[in-house]
Scaffold this motif. Structure first.
Motif, PDB file in Angstrom:
ATOM      1  N   VAL A 199       0.851  -1.204   0.000  1.00 23.87           N
ATOM      2  CA  VAL A 199       0.000   0.000   0.000  1.00 23.87           C
ATOM      3  C   VAL A 199       0.878   1.241   0.000  1.00 23.87           C
ATOM      4  O   VAL A 199       2.033   1.198   0.404  1.00 23.87           O
ATOM      5  CB  VAL A 199      -0.958   0.028   1.212  1.00 23.87           C
ATOM      6  CG1 VAL A 199      -1.923  -1.133   1.173  1.00 23.87           C
ATOM      7  CG2 VAL A 199      -0.181   0.025   2.516  1.00 23.87           C
ATOM      8  N   SER A 200       0.283   2.358  -0.417  1.00 20.89           N
ATOM      9  CA  SER A 200       1.024   3.617  -0.400  1.00 20.89           C
ATOM     10  C   SER A 200       1.178   4.064   1.065  1.00 20.89           C
ATOM     11  O   SER A 200       0.259   3.886   1.857  1.00 20.89           O
ATOM     12  CB  SER A 200       0.249   4.641  -1.225  1.00 20.89           C
ATOM     13  OG  SER A 200       0.357   5.896  -0.665  1.00 20.89           O
ATOM     14  N   GLN A 203      -1.679   6.220   2.294  1.00 23.20           N
ATOM     15  CA  GLN A 203      -3.061   5.804   2.038  1.00 23.20           C
ATOM     16  C   GLN A 203      -3.895   5.959   3.311  1.00 23.20           C
ATOM     17  O   GLN A 203      -3.438   5.625   4.402  1.00 23.20           O
ATOM     18  CB  GLN A 203      -3.060   4.343   1.576  1.00 23.20           C
ATOM     19  CG  GLN A 203      -4.444   3.811   1.267  1.00 23.20           C
ATOM     20  CD  GLN A 203      -4.381   2.439   0.607  1.00 23.20           C
ATOM     21  OE1 GLN A 203      -3.497   2.168  -0.193  1.00 23.20           O
ATOM     22  NE2 GLN A 203      -5.317   1.577   0.947  1.00 23.20           N
ATOM     23  N   GLN A 204      -5.116   6.450   3.149  1.00 24.25           N
ATOM     24  CA  GLN A 204      -5.957   6.720   4.319  1.00 24.25           C
ATOM     25  C   GLN A 204      -6.963   5.592   4.560  1.00 24.25           C
ATOM     26  O   GLN A 204      -7.226   5.211   5.675  1.00 24.25           O
ATOM     27  CB  GLN A 204      -6.704   8.035   4.081  1.00 24.25           C
ATOM     28  CG  GLN A 204      -7.430   8.544   5.303  1.00 24.25           C
ATOM     29  CD  GLN A 204      -6.851   9.851   5.793  1.00 24.25           C
ATOM     30  OE1 GLN A 204      -6.313  10.609   5.018  1.00 24.25           O
ATOM     31  NE2 GLN A 204      -6.942  10.112   7.063  1.00 24.25           N
ATOM     32  N   ASP A 205      -7.517   5.095   3.459  1.00 26.84           N
ATOM     33  CA  ASP A 205      -8.612   4.137   3.605  1.00 26.84           C
ATOM     34  C   ASP A 205      -8.120   2.708   3.378  1.00 26.84           C
ATOM     35  O   ASP A 205      -7.570   2.399   2.328  1.00 26.84           O
ATOM     36  CB  ASP A 205      -9.711   4.474   2.590  1.00 26.84           C
ATOM     37  CG  ASP A 205     -10.926   3.612   2.799  1.00 26.84           C
ATOM     38  OD1 ASP A 205     -11.809   4.021   3.554  1.00 26.84           O
ATOM     39  OD2 ASP A 205     -10.984   2.505   2.220  1.00 26.84           O
ATOM     40  N   THR A 207     -10.300   0.044   4.277  1.00 27.41           N
ATOM     41  CA  THR A 207     -11.461  -0.818   4.486  1.00 27.41           C
ATOM     42  C   THR A 207     -11.563  -1.898   3.402  1.00 27.41           C
ATOM     43  O   THR A 207     -11.929  -3.031   3.695  1.00 27.41           O
ATOM     44  CB  THR A 207     -12.760  -0.004   4.561  1.00 27.41           C
ATOM     45  OG1 THR A 207     -12.809   0.872   3.451  1.00 27.41           O
ATOM     46  CG2 THR A 207     -12.843   0.791   5.839  1.00 27.41           C
ATOM     47  N   ARG A 232      -3.718   3.685  11.383  1.00 27.68           N
ATOM     48  CA  ARG A 232      -4.896   3.616  10.505  1.00 27.68           C
ATOM     49  C   ARG A 232      -5.403   2.183  10.364  1.00 27.68           C
ATOM     50  O   ARG A 232      -6.600   1.925  10.411  1.00 27.68           O
ATOM     51  CB  ARG A 232      -4.542   4.167   9.120  1.00 27.68           C
ATOM     52  CG  ARG A 232      -4.448   5.661   9.153  1.00 27.68           C
ATOM     53  CD  ARG A 232      -3.966   6.200   7.854  1.00 27.68           C
ATOM     54  NE  ARG A 232      -3.448   7.547   8.101  1.00 27.68           N
ATOM     55  CZ  ARG A 232      -2.555   8.138   7.345  1.00 27.68           C
ATOM     56  NH1 ARG A 232      -2.090   7.543   6.292  1.00 27.68           N
ATOM     57  NH2 ARG A 232      -2.157   9.352   7.635  1.00 27.68           N
TER      58      ARG A 232
END
Lengths: 384, 306
Positions: A199-200, A203-205, A207, A232
């Protein structure tokens, strides 16, 4: 008028100690780490610890020089890291550097230090390639690498009975390295990685990823990333209803993770190449001096390494004088150096040999595994 | 894949989609009334998130407020400060540059966004670090088989949908909406028919920015963590959603928002290895779509402008 009288007052105050102030030459050292951004908690802890080493040395009448720590913020970004590394390395009045918490920055700057001939001691970044990926005699490291953290992680977690693993790692060199070493060492133990999610780092999400993970029902999720990613992921695990044990290497072993994840962080396992500060012979004295110095931030997990690196550098300068080349030679040959974090011995790549330790988040603190209630069986780790 | 997991992914997509839609609607509103792109929009989202954190924290710190009141003060602060930011940007930067080339407004608002972002970074204590956001919505979750959704997520989703619907009704059913539509059709004619041009324009800016700020507050509640540069990517996603849906229309950005979220989620479901490329693939999909539909999915000529 006011300005004049202020100046006079200042002169009058300074007058009684002219010789004490002017007696020693000042030697400048650079400290580089993330002082802002999501990884600033370990960065500030490292800076304070390096600052403490300098303060204590300056208070020591036996020291030949007065030391000045020039601090630079690499923001945990490779491009910013190269800028500040160039700034520090091209300043000839700076004799050595105590550099980098973030591996992605640490690996990006090694060429710069070598080109400008600035000897540096890495105090936090754990990517093996920083020392092993080149033959720059300027680069030293007092803390361990993710090789021993990854090996211990694979070994310890399978012994705890976890079999199915999912790895979520960031796409920087740091995250990729963690994935590589953990996967490598997990194979011989018989553990299985059922999915890997690169993942980056910002990245915020998560889910969507976590919903996939829920379907796979792993026993454990390993985070190959730093605190913001860990926070997160931990917060969103509950949201999606993922029940799995969470573990990560030292990148998440920060006060920031415990604060950000809150109660959900309880029971998270981490691996760190340092022992708890209280286990070191000089640990108590360090903590007392740190508290007395009145720093606002915690030394965090890597503060003792920054402190040791600063002392190592100052001791080398004491021997050779403020000369980059000469002190580099002394640093290169470090063997049996008594530091806060134990004995420092550099191998042929100027890498200190250390062993890793297991920690667990318990009641809002990172607790040394053998001392924890989890090891004692009073509390249980998550099992799917 | 079982039905529960499918429902879960659908729900994840909807959550993201409603947040993107709230931001995208603002872009479309501004473009509708004034033909401008306000690039500080993403940072207004951040302003909203930090205002609500500040207000909820302050209110909670002064008197021990129940979460409902802390939440109410947080939302009120986000909406008020967001709207104010929108009016100031509209009045100071956009209106005076109305007759200048469009790129000037774009540049001015882009700079304004940077100012907002840096003001948060430098002005908020320890502003460079992520801030934990308090859980002000009721906890607990709805479970059905392998599907599980937090009650707070459902509330955020409902609030977002209601708000977007409310904005649609405001535009289509009220006198103010009529005025906005009149200005959007032809500013000069609208003025001649006695509509206060400036008030309508600034009202639209207040409306769009308040929506973005509300989205910021919702993001904080959803992710429990906010940071000073969270608005940058969200602004770009919102803008892309508005363009692909159809700038200037009301339905377009909503479709665009859900479409973008849908592609992002689908990438993770279908190709887990390329999770890192979900933004890349989603933006690539947008590029393909705008190549096929240059004026957006809801073309302006077929829809009534805002």
């Amino acid at each position: 008028m006011k300005f004049k009288s202020g100046l006079l007052l200042l002169l009058a105050l300074a007058a009684p100690f002219p010789s004490a102030v002017l007696a020693k030459d000042t030697v400048k050292l650079a400290f580089i780490g993330p002082l802002s951004g999501g990884n600033s908690a370990p960065g500030l802890g490292g800076r304070n610890s390096a600052q403490l080493a300098v303060q204590l040395r300056n208070a020591d009448p036996a020291a030949k020089y007065t030391y000045e720590l020039i601090t630079f913020d690499d923001e945990c970004k490779p491009n910013v890291g190269i800028q500040v590394a160039t700034k520090a390395a091209s300043d000839n009045s700076i004799i050595a550097g105590i550099t980098h918490y973030c591996s992605a920055v640490g690996i990006a700057t090694v060429d710069t230090y070598s080109r400008f001939g600035l000897p540096v001691v890495v105090w936090g970044a754990i990517l093996p390639e920083i020392t092993y990926g080149n033959d720059y005699r300027e680069i030293h490291r007092v803390n361990g690498t993710m090789i021993n953290e990854g090996r211990l992680a694979a070994d310890f977690l399978t012994k705890q009975g976890y079999k199915k693993f999912v790895v979520v790692h960031d796409t920087t060199d740091y995250g990729k390295g963690q994935n590589k070493y953990f996967t490598e060492y997990l194979k011989p133990t018989g553990g299985e990685i059922v999915a890997t999610f690169p993942v980056s780092p910002d990245q915020q999400d998560f889910t969507a990823e976590l919903t996939r993970i829920k379907e796979l029902k792993p026993d454990l999720i390993l985070i190959g990333g730093l605190t913001p990613l860990g926070v997160r992921l931990r917060a969103q695990m509950d949201r999606v209803g993922v029940v799995a044990q969470l573990a990560g290497v030292s990148g998440i072993m920060t006060a920031g993770f415990l604060e950000g994840a809150g109660a959900a962080g309880e029971g998270t396992i981490s691996f760190h190449n340092g022992a708890p500060i209280s286990k070191y012979p000089q640990g108590q004295a360090f903590l007392e001096a740190y508290t007395k110095a009145g720093f606002r931030e915690d030394p965090d997990a890597y503060g003792p390494f920054a402190y040791s690196a600063t002392n190592l550098v100052m001791d080398a300068i004491e021997k050779t004088g403020p000369d980059r080349k000469k002190m580099k030679e002394v640093l290169n040959g470090t063997k049996g150096y008594k530091a806060l974090v134990g004995e420092i011995n550099f191998d042929d790549h100027r890498q200190n040999i250390v062993s890793a330790n297991v920690y667990v988040a318990q009641d809002g603190k990172w607790v040394y595994w053998p001392d924890s209630e989890y090891a004692a069986g009073k509390k249980k780790l998550a099992k799917n | 894949m079982d039905v529960g997991i499918l429902a879960q992914q659908l729900f994840n997509g909807l959550m993201l989609g409603v947040i993107y839609a709230m931001i995208a609607v603002g872009f479309s509103l501004f473009f509708g009334v004034l033909d401008v792109i306000k690039f500080s929009h993403g940072d207004v989202v951040t302003v909203g998130a930090f205002s609500s954190l500040g207000a909820a924290g302050l209110a909670g710190g002064l008197v021990a407020l129940p979460p409902v009141l802390a939440l109410a003060s947080g939302i009120a602060a986000a909406v008020a400060i967001g709207a104010l930011a929108g009016v100031i940007i509209g009045r100071v930067l956009v209106l005076p540059l109305r007759h200048a080339p469009g790129v000037n407004v774009l540049l001015a608002t882009l700079m304004a966004g940077t100012v907002l972002r840096e003001a948060i970074r430098l002005g908020v204590p320890n502003g460079g670090n992520p801030k934990p956001f308090p859980a002000l919505l009721p906890g607990g979750s709805i479970k059905a088989g392998s599907f599980s959704a937090g009650i707070d997520s459902v509330m955020i989703l409902a609030a977002g949908l209601l708000l977007v619907l409310g904005t649609h009704l405001l535009i289509t059913r009220t006198r103010f909406g009529l005025a906005i539509r009149a200005v959007a059709q032809d500013g000069e004619v609208a003025r001649l028919s006695g509509i206060d041009f400036q008030t309508v324009v600034l009202g639209t800016f207040a409306l769009g920015s308040a929506l973005a700020a509300f989205a910021g507050c919702m993001l904080g509640l959803y992710y429990r963590e906010i940071n000073f540069n969270m608005g940058v990517l969200l602004g770009i996603i919102g803008f892309a959603s508005a363009v692909v849906g159809g700038l200037g229309s009301m339905l377009g950005p909503i479709i665009g928002g859900f479409l973008f979220a849908g592609v992002q989620t689908l990438v993770v479901v279908a190709l887990p290895v390329s999770s890192a490329y979900k933004d890349v693939i989603a933006f690539a999909a947008i590029i393909v779509l705008i190549a096929i539909f240059p004026t957006g999915l809801i073309a302006e000529r077929r829809s009534e402008r805002v």
